[in-house]
Design a protein around this motif. Structure first.
Motif, PDB file in Angstrom:
ATOM      1  N   ALA A 157       0.829  -1.202   0.000  1.00 31.79           N
ATOM      2  CA  ALA A 157       0.000   0.000   0.000  1.00 31.79           C
ATOM      3  C   ALA A 157       0.868   1.260   0.000  1.00 31.79           C
ATOM      4  O   ALA A 157       0.593   2.218  -0.735  1.00 31.79           O
ATOM      5  N   THR A 158       1.936   1.265   0.785  1.00 34.31           N
ATOM      6  CA  THR A 158       2.813   2.443   0.854  1.00 34.31           C
ATOM      7  C   THR A 158       3.514   2.695  -0.477  1.00 34.31           C
ATOM      8  O   THR A 158       3.555   3.836  -0.967  1.00 34.31           O
ATOM      9  N   ILE A 159       4.055   1.630  -1.074  1.00 30.25           N
ATOM     10  CA  ILE A 159       4.763   1.796  -2.349  1.00 30.25           C
ATOM     11  C   ILE A 159       3.812   2.272  -3.437  1.00 30.25           C
ATOM     12  O   ILE A 159       4.139   3.165  -4.231  1.00 30.25           O
ATOM     13  N   SER A 160       2.617   1.708  -3.489  1.00 28.13           N
ATOM     14  CA  SER A 160       1.661   2.107  -4.528  1.00 28.13           C
ATOM     15  C   SER A 160       1.190   3.546  -4.324  1.00 28.13           C
ATOM     16  O   SER A 160       0.997   4.287  -5.299  1.00 28.13           O
ATOM     17  N   GLN A 161       1.017   3.974  -3.083  1.00 25.84           N
ATOM     18  CA  GLN A 161       0.600   5.356  -2.830  1.00 25.84           C
ATOM     19  C   GLN A 161       1.705   6.347  -3.174  1.00 25.84           C
ATOM     20  O   GLN A 161       1.447   7.410  -3.736  1.00 25.84           O
ATOM     21  N   LEU A 162       2.947   6.010  -2.842  1.00 23.87           N
ATOM     22  CA  LEU A 162       4.066   6.859  -3.245  1.00 23.87           C
ATOM     23  C   LEU A 162       4.168   6.929  -4.766  1.00 23.87           C
ATOM     24  O   LEU A 162       4.442   7.988  -5.340  1.00 23.87           O
ATOM     25  N   MET A 163       3.928   5.808  -5.404  1.00 25.35           N
ATOM     26  CA  MET A 163       3.965   5.770  -6.860  1.00 25.35           C
ATOM     27  C   MET A 163       2.861   6.639  -7.459  1.00 25.35           C
ATOM     28  O   MET A 163       3.091   7.389  -8.415  1.00 25.35           O
ATOM     29  N   TYR A 164       1.675   6.544  -6.906  1.00 24.81           N
ATOM     30  CA  TYR A 164       0.558   7.325  -7.429  1.00 24.81           C
ATOM     31  C   TYR A 164       0.818   8.826  -7.263  1.00 24.81           C
ATOM     32  O   TYR A 164       0.483   9.631  -8.137  1.00 24.81           O
ATOM     33  N   GLY A 165       1.412   9.202  -6.137  1.00 23.21           N
ATOM     34  CA  GLY A 165       1.681  10.616  -5.905  1.00 23.21           C
ATOM     35  C   GLY A 165       2.928  11.132  -6.586  1.00 23.21           C
ATOM     36  O   GLY A 165       3.193  12.346  -6.547  1.00 23.21           O
ATOM     37  N   GLY A 166       3.711  10.236  -7.192  1.00 18.71           N
ATOM     38  CA  GLY A 166       4.911  10.671  -7.877  1.00 18.71           C
ATOM     39  C   GLY A 166       6.095  10.918  -6.967  1.00 18.71           C
ATOM     40  O   GLY A 166       7.060  11.578  -7.369  1.00 18.71           O
ATOM     41  N   PHE A 167       6.060  10.363  -5.757  1.00 22.47           N
ATOM     42  CA  PHE A 167       7.162  10.562  -4.811  1.00 22.47           C
ATOM     43  C   PHE A 167       8.181   9.433  -4.953  1.00 22.47           C
ATOM     44  O   PHE A 167       7.812   8.249  -4.915  1.00 22.47           O
ATOM     45  N   LEU A 168       9.422   9.790  -5.120  1.00 23.65           N
ATOM     46  CA  LEU A 168      10.553   8.867  -5.177  1.00 23.65           C
ATOM     47  C   LEU A 168      10.540   7.965  -6.405  1.00 23.65           C
ATOM     48  O   LEU A 168      11.502   7.223  -6.637  1.00 23.65           O
ATOM     49  N   ILE A 169       9.485   7.992  -7.192  1.00 21.59           N
ATOM     50  CA  ILE A 169       9.346   7.073  -8.309  1.00 21.59           C
ATOM     51  C   ILE A 169      10.341   7.405  -9.408  1.00 21.59           C
ATOM     52  O   ILE A 169      10.621   8.559  -9.692  1.00 21.59           O
ATOM     53  N   ASP A 170      10.921   6.369 -10.015  1.00 16.89           N
ATOM     54  CA  ASP A 170      11.861   6.544 -11.122  1.00 16.89           C
ATOM     55  C   ASP A 170      11.446   5.606 -12.254  1.00 16.89           C
ATOM     56  O   ASP A 170      12.086   4.586 -12.514  1.00 16.89           O
ATOM     57  N   VAL A 171      10.335   5.941 -12.896  1.00 17.52           N
ATOM     58  CA  VAL A 171       9.780   5.143 -13.988  1.00 17.52           C
ATOM     59  C   VAL A 171       9.614   6.042 -15.198  1.00 17.52           C
ATOM     60  O   VAL A 171       8.947   7.081 -15.120  1.00 17.52           O
ATOM     61  N   ARG A 172      10.185   5.630 -16.308  1.00 17.46           N
ATOM     62  CA  ARG A 172      10.104   6.422 -17.531  1.00 17.46           C
ATOM     63  C   ARG A 172       8.810   6.070 -18.264  1.00 17.46           C
ATOM     64  O   ARG A 172       8.760   5.204 -19.125  1.00 17.46           O
ATOM     65  N   ALA A 173       7.726   6.762 -17.868  1.00 15.86           N
ATOM     66  CA  ALA A 173       6.406   6.511 -18.449  1.00 15.86           C
ATOM     67  C   ALA A 173       5.531   7.727 -18.186  1.00 15.86           C
ATOM     68  O   ALA A 173       5.796   8.496 -17.256  1.00 15.86           O
TER      69      ALA A 173
END
Length: 267
Positions: free
Chosen positions: A203-219
């Protein structure tokens, strides 16, 4: 003339397809051998269906149309990750492949395999905390570092990522709720705590991903947010199924009653 890279694309389809056919065929041959060696005990049809369902889920994930879509769209990647790393492993583990192999091996080889499963390295890897780190903890490494982008550019890394998802997912499902014996499996309360930590981490990783925090995905942002939603809700469903499997395979220990008989005394 064939297009450049056509052979590579064909191999990317044929190799996983052949591997899955071989995996399912081997399991079916072993179930047949188990039934012949012990017709009375046989082998559970539900376990066979579960294992073949896992193979089918892997086929959906690794073959067209999802596989090429996943390579170019983060939403497809996340759907693929859910299937390879969570849903398929649970179905495969509930097929009890280790018990099946032990039942069909000669006695000496079965003892050797049992000794390997109870060795110190196996106990360390099969501990719930180790399985949690390998299956869930590595997600932060994948999505919060340049590693994900590297796997999209290098086919070898891409397939290694799939192998890691599958093996670590099977390991976690096995130590938490697998019907096969696990050498370092603690009691049900401890496994429920580990499962709860996995739920919170997803849940924490997905929420950080949704908010754009710390994420490093080229998409594109919308793809990343949709992938995060798939991870959030898909992870919840998979972990609920894992919890249900844990409850279904739980056998509470019977408490021994103290002996009340008395030794007769001489008159």
């Amino acid at each position: 003339m064939p297009e450049p890279g056509a052979g590579t694309h064909a191999a990317a389809v044929l190799l996983p397809a052949l591997a899955l056919v071989l995996l399912a065929g081997t399991y079916l041959l072993l179930t047949r051998r188990a039934r012949r060696r012990n017709p009375v005990q046989g082998w559970s049809h539900l376990r066979t269906v579960s294992f073949l369902t896992g193979c089918l889920l892997l086929a959906v994930a690794l073959l067209p149309p999802l596989a090429p879509f996943a390579h170019g769209d983060f939403r497809g990647h996340m759907a693929q990750h859910m299937l390879v790393g969570m849903f398929a492993p649970l179905a495969l583990v509930l097929g009890a492949p280790v018990s099946l192999v032990l039942r069909t091996l000669p006695a000496a080889q079965a003892r050797t395999l049992t000794a390997v499963l109870h060795s110190r390295p196996a106990r360390f890897v099969a501990h719930p905390v180790s399985a949690l780190v390998l299956s869930t903890g590595t997600l932060a490494v994948l999505y919060f570092t340049p590693l994900y982008n590297a796997t999209m550019d290098r086919p070898v890394l891409h397939w290694l990522m799939h192998a890691h998802f599958l093996l670590s997912g099977c390991l976690f499902a096995w130590v938490v709720a697998g019907p096969d014996p696990a050498p370092a499996r603690p009691g049900v309360p401890a496994r429920l705590v580990v499962l709860g930590v996995a739920v919170a981490a997803h849940a924490t990783i997905s929420q950080l991903m949704y908010g754009g925090f710390l994420i490093d995905v080229r998409a594109p942002v919308e793809e990343v947010q949709a992938g995060a939603q798939l991870m959030y809700y898909g992870g919840d469903i998979a972990e609920l199924l894992l919890a249900a499997a844990l409850v279904a395979t739980w056998r509470p220990e019977r408490r021994r009653r103290p002996r009340t008989d008395t030794v007769p005394t001489a008159a």
